[in-house]
Design a protein around this motif. Structure first.
Motif, PDB file in Angstrom:
ATOM      1  N   VAL A 191       6.803   3.581   0.365  1.00 35.63           N
ATOM      2  CA  VAL A 191       6.689   3.300  -1.066  1.00 35.63           C
ATOM      3  C   VAL A 191       5.590   4.150  -1.690  1.00 35.63           C
ATOM      4  O   VAL A 191       4.626   4.554  -1.030  1.00 35.63           O
ATOM      5  N   SER A 192       5.751   4.448  -2.971  1.00 32.13           N
ATOM      6  CA  SER A 192       4.775   5.201  -3.760  1.00 32.13           C
ATOM      7  C   SER A 192       4.513   4.453  -5.057  1.00 32.13           C
ATOM      8  O   SER A 192       5.121   3.407  -5.334  1.00 32.13           O
ATOM      9  N   LEU A 193       3.621   5.016  -5.867  1.00 34.86           N
ATOM     10  CA  LEU A 193       3.254   4.334  -7.109  1.00 34.86           C
ATOM     11  C   LEU A 193       4.442   4.195  -8.042  1.00 34.86           C
ATOM     12  O   LEU A 193       4.502   3.259  -8.852  1.00 34.86           O
ATOM     13  N   ARG A 194       5.431   5.115  -7.964  1.00 33.37           N
ATOM     14  CA  ARG A 194       6.568   5.016  -8.873  1.00 33.37           C
ATOM     15  C   ARG A 194       7.519   3.888  -8.485  1.00 33.37           C
ATOM     16  O   ARG A 194       8.460   3.589  -9.215  1.00 33.37           O
ATOM     17  N   ASN A 195       7.285   3.289  -7.291  1.00 37.34           N
ATOM     18  CA  ASN A 195       8.097   2.130  -6.897  1.00 37.34           C
ATOM     19  C   ASN A 195       7.629   0.836  -7.554  1.00 37.34           C
ATOM     20  O   ASN A 195       8.231  -0.223  -7.336  1.00 37.34           O
ATOM     21  N   ASN A 196       6.543   0.883  -8.320  1.00 34.97           N
ATOM     22  CA  ASN A 196       6.138  -0.309  -9.081  1.00 34.97           C
ATOM     23  C   ASN A 196       7.252  -0.663 -10.044  1.00 34.97           C
ATOM     24  O   ASN A 196       7.549   0.093 -10.981  1.00 34.97           O
ATOM     25  N   ASN A 197       7.901  -1.798  -9.841  1.00 31.24           N
ATOM     26  CA  ASN A 197       9.021  -2.153 -10.714  1.00 31.24           C
ATOM     27  C   ASN A 197       9.471  -3.569 -10.407  1.00 31.24           C
ATOM     28  O   ASN A 197       8.930  -4.235  -9.509  1.00 31.24           O
ATOM     29  N   THR A 198      10.492  -3.974 -11.174  1.00 31.39           N
ATOM     30  CA  THR A 198      11.136  -5.266 -10.951  1.00 31.39           C
ATOM     31  C   THR A 198      12.442  -5.018 -10.216  1.00 31.39           C
ATOM     32  O   THR A 198      13.244  -4.152 -10.618  1.00 31.39           O
ATOM     33  N   TYR A 199      12.694  -5.783  -9.139  1.00 36.24           N
ATOM     34  CA  TYR A 199      13.883  -5.608  -8.317  1.00 36.24           C
ATOM     35  C   TYR A 199      14.712  -6.880  -8.395  1.00 36.24           C
ATOM     36  O   TYR A 199      14.188  -7.990  -8.203  1.00 36.24           O
TER      37      TYR A 199
ATOM     38  N   LEU B 193       0.840  -1.182   0.000  1.00 33.51           N
ATOM     39  CA  LEU B 193       0.000   0.000   0.000  1.00 33.51           C
ATOM     40  C   LEU B 193       0.883   1.244   0.000  1.00 33.51           C
ATOM     41  O   LEU B 193       1.962   1.276   0.629  1.00 33.51           O
ATOM     42  N   VAL B 194       0.471   2.249  -0.712  1.00 32.59           N
ATOM     43  CA  VAL B 194       1.221   3.510  -0.764  1.00 32.59           C
ATOM     44  C   VAL B 194       1.478   4.021   0.658  1.00 32.59           C
ATOM     45  O   VAL B 194       0.580   4.034   1.507  1.00 32.59           O
TER      46      VAL B 194
END
Length: 690
Positions: A111-119, A52-53
């Motif tokens: 975390v925010s929406l821009r943290n949506n990613n592959t790590y 969650l944000v």
């Protein structure tokens, strides 16, 4: 919120101690086996992480094989952190948004929406291969303020498509579902779901209703609906002329109405011979005191005010009138069933039709609804009586034939109630005009409605409840009566019986068909089909046991008259029979039907016959010897000397069984020439022992 686990100093020293021990074990294994422990890495949590944000998220990993490898974390293709596992002061690329953990894990802060990613995490050690693991982070916000929109603004029947789509002020959905009147919609020829849009292909009026979108993500859900009305019509107008008739008479009044389905409801405009005429707000035209000049074509035009669509239809009005339909003739009993009333009905029309019964009275007639009563009725039995109907526009007639009760239709019906009681229905109706009234009699007593017996409203059916085969098998008499006579019919109920039965074997001799019949008045609720012989089998379940007694293999309803039995062994012998039943009582079985190879002697019987033949021959020889001796004693003999007699006697005494060993000689010629009286032979019972 995802919880972050922070390592304490004690946890750190325990971790270092564990790594040291593991290294010593690897060195020991190297000296013993010649192998070296390799560096490995694995996630300790699911690689797909939802957050969650505004929360903190830890991407947890563990490693083995080496001590204090170097770790690097990448977001997409960018390096975000780098340090050495086990270092109490990790550094190297981390920021306020990322926290480096001593065990190599990475914590994302707020975390925010821009943290949506592959790590991706990579670990390496000098002289070791690089190992890695990948995580997928999905960050969601709370869904708020969902709105539904349409494109185009109105849904119109017959258009190519109509779409609904949603928008949100905040948050995105992980899963979206569309519903129509509570039923979930799926992609198909009529509905298409893509992105945030629901498309209705070629909408119709049946698509009018409530459309709902349901949005969900792991941390929130939201639902929004919108009522959609599909505009359509006008449909083909339905014109009505009231009263409904083909022609009208001068001076009458009538209404013309025009209706058509549509959304919104269409409005009606009337034209007569091309000119507009006044109509009510409901689209009805009222014509009063019509004249012949008002005959012609009336046109109704229906218009949909929203779509502009219009449709028209014409109706022709002719100013005449005649009775509708056809005249109807009937008879009813009056004056205590001593007279007949003949009725002829043909109402309406202008003028009304003139009705009469010429064969009853040539001078009498009436109009509309005409009747005539006749007291001398016996002479009319079987005579066709015609009603003559006359109108200026049409002449027609109808007829009726009075008859006393004639041919009876009798029928026996049997059924079982839920409490396993037997109900027997005797149907007894006779052809009669007017309809005959039926009386029911048993043993000279008139039956009335009660717990045991019920008579139908038409009196043609007798219901016998809780039927008992022991006490209720009797003769029931129905008497049909009308003013022209009466007719009596006796119905003798019989117990469950089989009148005839037969069996048919299929060409493969693996299936038999049983057929049977029953007496017409037999009370039957079902049949038991019984069999004796080897068990029935199938290719998948062969059976070989043989039953010496009959066993019920099928239970058939009372209406059944045939059945088939499969699984017959062509090389075996079977016996079949049918058992009729009436409730809990059973009747006499049908004849037994044998199915199987042709009957023959068994091996034991053949051996017994072979052993008995010598014994039988021996007995026959004894009987013949006895007969011979008896006849010899009766034949006159010449005098013989004492010496010869003694010789014969002593020879017979010394050799008592000689007669059985030697062949019998024919008697002397003189004995053949003398007639003799034969005495009856003694009865001899022969027996053969096997």
């Amino acid at each position: 919120m995802v919880k972050i686990k922070t390592l304490t100093d004690q946890d750190y020293f325990e971790f270092v101690d564990m790594q040291t021990r593991f290294s010593l074990i690897c060195v020991l294994l190297f000296f013993i086996t010649g192998n070296v422990c390799k560096l490995t890495i694995s996630p300790t949590e699911p690689v797909s992480v939802e957050a969650l944000v505004g929360t903190n998220v830890t991407l947890s990993v563990s490693h083995a094989g080496v001590v204090q490898p170097e770790v690097m974390w990448f977001m997409g293709g960018f390096l975000v952190a780098k340090w050495t596992v086990g270092n109490s002061s990790p550094s190297g690329g981390a920021s306020d948004f990322f926290k480096q953990e001593l065990d190599g894990s990475l914590t994302l802060m707020n975390v925010s929406l821009r943290n949506n990613n592959t790590y991706t995490v990579e670990m390496t050690k000098i002289l070791e291969e690089k190992v890695s693991a990948t995580f997928y982070l999905f960050v969601y916000d709370i869904i708020m303020n969902v709105s539904l929109h349409t494109d185009p603004p109105d849904a119109v029947e017959g258009e190519v498509r109509f779409a609904l789509y949603y928008s949100t002020l905040q948050g995105e959905a992980k899963e979206m579902q569309w519903f129509f009147n509570g039923l979930q919609l799926k992609n198909g020829p009529h509905y298409s779901i893509s992105g945030k849009k629901l498309t209705i292909n070629q909408p119709s009026r049946s698509d009018t209703g409530r459309y709902t979108v349901s949005l969900t993500n792991p941390f929130s859900s939201e639902t929004q609906y919108r009522d959609i009305t599909v505009l359509y019509g006008p449909d083909t107008p339905v014109l009505k002329v009231s009263p409904t008739k083909a022609v009208f008479v001068l001076g009458e009044s009538l209404f013309l109405s025009c209706q058509a389905e549509g959304e919104p409801p269409p409005s009606a405009t009337w034209f007569f011979n091309g000119k507009s005429i006044a109509a009510s707000s409901t689209g009805t035209v009222h014509l009063t005191n019509v004249k012949t000049s008002q005959s012609g074509v009336y046109t109704c035009v229906m218009i949909n005010s929203r779509t502009g669509a219009k449709l028209q239809r014409n109706v022709t009005v002719t100013v005449y009138e005649s009775p509708s339909g056809e005249p109807h003739c009937s008879i009813q009993a009056v004056n205590g069933d001593t007279a007949l009333q003949f009725l002829c009905l043909w109402p309406g029309g202008a003028p009304e039709a003139r009705l009469s019964f010429p064969s009853l009275n040539a001078n009498a007639s009436g109009y509309g609804n005409y009747s005539m009563t006749v007291n001398d009725i016996q002479r009319l039995n079987g005579q066709e009586i015609t009603c003559k109907a006359e109108h200026p526009l049409i002449q027609t007639q109808c007829s009726v034939t009075p008859r006393g009760p004639g041919h009876f239709h009798s029928e026996i019906l049997t059924r079982m109630s839920q409490d396993e009681q037997t109900l027997v229905v005797i149907h007894c109706s006779a052809e009669a005009t007017p309809e005959a009234f039926v009386h029911w009699i048993k043993n000279g007593s008139l039956l009335q409605n009660g717990p045991k017996y019920q008579i139908s409203t038409s009196t043609t059916q007798l219901f016998i409840y809780d039927f008992n085969v022991t006490t209720d098998l009797d003769t029931y008499t129905c008497t049909a009566i009308n003013p022209l006579g009466n007719k009596t019919e006796d119905t003798t109920l019989l117990g469950p019986q089989i009148s005839n039965s037969s069996v048919f074997v299929s060409s493969t001799r693996t299936e038999v068909t049983l057929s049977w019949g029953i007496p017409l008045t037999s009370v039957i609720t079902g049949f038991d089909i019984q069999m004796k012989g080897p068990d029935l089998s199938s290719p998948s379940q062969p059976k070989h046991s043989i039953r010496s007694d009959f066993l019920t293999i099928q239970m058939m309803p009372a209406s059944a008259r045939t059945t088939s039995v499969s699984g017959i062994n062509p090389e075996s012998t079977y016996y079949f029979r049918i058992i009729p039943k009436a409730g809990r009582s059973t009747g006499e079985q049908s004849e037994q039907h044998r199915i199987g190879p042709a009957p023959g002697l068994s091996g034991a019987a053949i051996a017994g016959i072979a052993a008995g033949i010598p014994c039988a021959l021996f007995v026959i020889l004894i009987v013949l010897a006895f007969i011979y001796c008896a006849r010899r004693d009766r034949i006159p003999r010449y005098p013989v000397s004492r010496a010869a007699e003694k010789a014969v006697t002593s020879q017979s005494t010394l050799n008592p069984h000689r007669l059985l060993r030697a062949r019998l000689k024919p008697p002397p010629e003189y004995r053949r020439q003398q007639p003799e009286r034969l005495t009856p032979l003694p009865s001899v019972r022969m027996a053969t022992t096997v």
